[in-house]
Motif scaffolding. Structure first.
Motif, PDB file in Angstrom:
ATOM      1  N   ASP A  80     -12.322   4.607   3.431  1.00  0.00           N
ATOM      2  CA  ASP A  80     -10.979   4.809   2.895  1.00  0.00           C
ATOM      3  C   ASP A  80     -10.829   4.173   1.519  1.00  0.00           C
ATOM      4  OD1 ASP A  80     -10.302   6.099   5.193  1.00  0.00           O
ATOM      5  OD2 ASP A  80      -8.840   4.624   5.887  1.00  0.00           O
ATOM      6  N   VAL A  81      -9.960   4.770   0.727  1.00  0.00           N
ATOM      7  CA  VAL A  81      -9.567   4.191  -0.554  1.00  0.00           C
ATOM      8  C   VAL A  81      -8.057   3.979  -0.495  1.00  0.00           C
ATOM      9  CG1 VAL A  81      -9.413   4.518  -3.054  1.00  0.00           C
ATOM     10  CG2 VAL A  81     -11.427   5.330  -1.807  1.00  0.00           C
ATOM     11  N   VAL A  82      -7.625   2.750  -0.781  1.00  0.00           N
ATOM     12  CA  VAL A  82      -6.196   2.464  -0.758  1.00  0.00           C
ATOM     13  C   VAL A  82      -5.656   2.408  -2.178  1.00  0.00           C
ATOM     14  CG1 VAL A  82      -6.311   1.199   1.418  1.00  0.00           C
ATOM     15  CG2 VAL A  82      -6.538  -0.047  -0.730  1.00  0.00           C
TER      16      VAL A  82
ATOM     17  N   VAL B 196       0.855  -1.189   0.000  1.00  0.00           N
ATOM     18  CA  VAL B 196       0.000   0.000   0.000  1.00  0.00           C
ATOM     19  C   VAL B 196       0.891   1.239   0.000  1.00  0.00           C
ATOM     20  CG1 VAL B 196      -1.754   1.306   1.255  1.00  0.00           C
ATOM     21  CG2 VAL B 196      -1.873  -1.189   1.185  1.00  0.00           C
ATOM     22  N   VAL B 197       0.727   2.077  -1.003  1.00  0.00           N
ATOM     23  CA  VAL B 197       1.590   3.256  -1.137  1.00  0.00           C
ATOM     24  C   VAL B 197       0.881   4.551  -0.737  1.00  0.00           C
ATOM     25  CG1 VAL B 197       3.031   2.198  -2.903  1.00  0.00           C
ATOM     26  CG2 VAL B 197       0.992   3.457  -3.598  1.00  0.00           C
ATOM     27  N   ALA B 198      -0.439   4.538  -0.697  1.00  0.00           N
ATOM     28  CA  ALA B 198      -1.176   5.744  -0.301  1.00  0.00           C
ATOM     29  C   ALA B 198      -2.583   5.370   0.147  1.00  0.00           C
ATOM     30  CB  ALA B 198      -1.245   6.745  -1.448  1.00  0.00           C
TER      31      ALA B 198
ATOM     32  N   GLN C  20      -8.320  13.564   2.003  1.00  0.00           N
ATOM     33  CA  GLN C  20      -6.899  13.806   2.165  1.00  0.00           C
ATOM     34  C   GLN C  20      -6.143  12.512   1.872  1.00  0.00           C
ATOM     35  OE1 GLN C  20      -6.285  15.423   6.100  1.00  0.00           O
ATOM     36  NE2 GLN C  20      -6.883  17.473   5.473  1.00  0.00           N
ATOM     37  N   THR C  21      -5.041  12.633   1.129  1.00  0.00           N
ATOM     38  CA  THR C  21      -4.262  11.461   0.761  1.00  0.00           C
ATOM     39  C   THR C  21      -2.896  11.524   1.421  1.00  0.00           C
ATOM     40  OG1 THR C  21      -5.409  11.333  -1.363  1.00  0.00           O
ATOM     41  CG2 THR C  21      -3.343  10.131  -1.183  1.00  0.00           C
ATOM     42  N   PHE C  22      -2.464  10.392   1.975  1.00  0.00           N
ATOM     43  CA  PHE C  22      -1.185  10.359   2.684  1.00  0.00           C
ATOM     44  C   PHE C  22      -0.519   8.994   2.488  1.00  0.00           C
ATOM     45  CE2 PHE C  22      -4.484   8.811   5.485  1.00  0.00           C
ATOM     46  CZ  PHE C  22      -3.921   7.708   6.114  1.00  0.00           C
ATOM     47  N   ILE C  23       0.767   8.943   2.817  1.00  0.00           N
ATOM     48  CA  ILE C  23       1.531   7.698   2.736  1.00  0.00           C
ATOM     49  C   ILE C  23       1.464   7.016   4.101  1.00  0.00           C
ATOM     50  CG2 ILE C  23       3.807   6.678   2.366  1.00  0.00           C
ATOM     51  CD1 ILE C  23       4.430   9.067   0.540  1.00  0.00           C
ATOM     52  N   PRO C  24       0.942   5.790   4.171  1.00  0.00           N
ATOM     53  CA  PRO C  24       0.768   5.131   5.455  1.00  0.00           C
ATOM     54  C   PRO C  24       2.016   4.372   5.912  1.00  0.00           C
ATOM     55  CG  PRO C  24      -0.101   3.734   3.744  1.00  0.00           C
ATOM     56  CD  PRO C  24       0.403   4.984   3.049  1.00  0.00           C
ATOM     57  N   THR C  25       2.011   3.999   7.162  1.00  0.00           N
ATOM     58  CA  THR C  25       2.998   3.051   7.677  1.00  0.00           C
ATOM     59  C   THR C  25       2.324   1.691   7.764  1.00  0.00           C
ATOM     60  OG1 THR C  25       2.394   3.327  10.007  1.00  0.00           O
ATOM     61  CG2 THR C  25       3.967   4.908   9.071  1.00  0.00           C
ATOM     62  N   SER C  26       3.080   0.667   8.092  1.00  0.00           N
ATOM     63  CA  SER C  26       2.492  -0.679   8.186  1.00  0.00           C
ATOM     64  C   SER C  26       1.464  -0.759   9.307  1.00  0.00           C
ATOM     65  CB  SER C  26       3.590  -1.721   8.401  1.00  0.00           C
ATOM     66  OG  SER C  26       4.269  -1.487   9.624  1.00  0.00           O
ATOM     67  N   GLY C  27       1.563   0.158  10.281  1.00  0.00           N
ATOM     68  CA  GLY C  27       0.628   0.124  11.407  1.00  0.00           C
ATOM     69  C   GLY C  27      -0.566   1.044  11.257  1.00  0.00           C
TER      70      GLY C  27
END
Length: 217
Positions: free
Chosen positions: A195-197, A173-175, A181-188
């Motif tokens: 949400d849209v991944v 998952v890159v965003a 609002q769109t952001f770069i997630p961490t594994s946690g």
């Protein structure tokens, strides 16, 4: 799915009839009561006369429970106002607006509003946008070995961490788009309602990604 359709021109009537036949709970809105009658006797959904961006009208239509809103009046401006109200004020997960001026389409997609145009294609595409539940490839990297795939977060994945849909070397998952609002997630990072991944997926693993999403239905 609870769907509100605003504007009963040819596209709106076609969508209302089709989604009603598919078993969705449809509420059709138009300020002209005569348009509502054009839905015909076969239409079993709700009908509501009123202005589509009137919040009292939207409340009567059940927008607080809506899972999708499609605005397809004859006015781009009205369609965008309705779409923004649905998206920003009521957090409706899927919002679609008909656009006659296609040059504005990218702007509104960045706001989380899907756009459609032309009646026959628009009916088909709106139904696709409402019903896709696994994956939608939006970009190919290189010669297609890797694809950027967009997917809605299904209900049973909500509140689970991103690592639950990550497969090392295959799916990452890159965003995430959350509340416009769109952001770069961490594994946690926890996946949320609506949400849209966006995931980088090896083309050979597209079915695996679909299975990860589909197994939660």
């Amino acid at each position: 799915m609870n769907v509100i359709i605003v504007g009963l021109g040819r596209m709106g009537i076609g969508l209302a009839r089709k989604l009603d036949r598919q078993g969705h709970n449809v509420c059709a809105i138009d300020q002209n009561p005569e348009r509502l009658e054009e839905l015909g006797e076969g239409y079993t959904g709700r009908k509501l006369a009123g202005v589509g961006f009137d919040r009292d009208v939207l409340a009567k239509a059940g927008i607080d429970r809506a899972e999708a809103v499609i605005s397809c009046t004859t006015s781009d401006e009205a369609n965008i106002v309705i779409a923004r109200i649905a998206r920003d004020s009521y957090r409706v997960p899927r919002v679609i607006a008909r656009m006659y001026d296609v040059t504005k389409a990218d702007t509104y997609r960045r706001l989380g509003i899907q756009t459609i145009s032309t009646t026959d294609w628009g009916v088909r595409r709106a139904c696709e946008l409402l019903t896709y539940h696994q994956q939608d490839s939006v970009f190919e990297v290189g010669t297609g070995e890797v694809q950027i795939v967009r997917a809605d977060v299904p209900p049973l994945l909500e509140n689970l961490p991103v690592k639950e849909i990550t497969v090392v070397g295959e799916i990452k998952v890159v965003a995430i788009s959350h509340n416009n609002q769109t952001f770069i997630p961490t594994s946690g990072t926890l996946l949320g309602h609506g949400d849209v991944v966006y995931a980088a997926v090896a083309s050979s693993s597209l079915e695996k990604f679909a299975h990860i999403l589909g197994k939660t239905e």
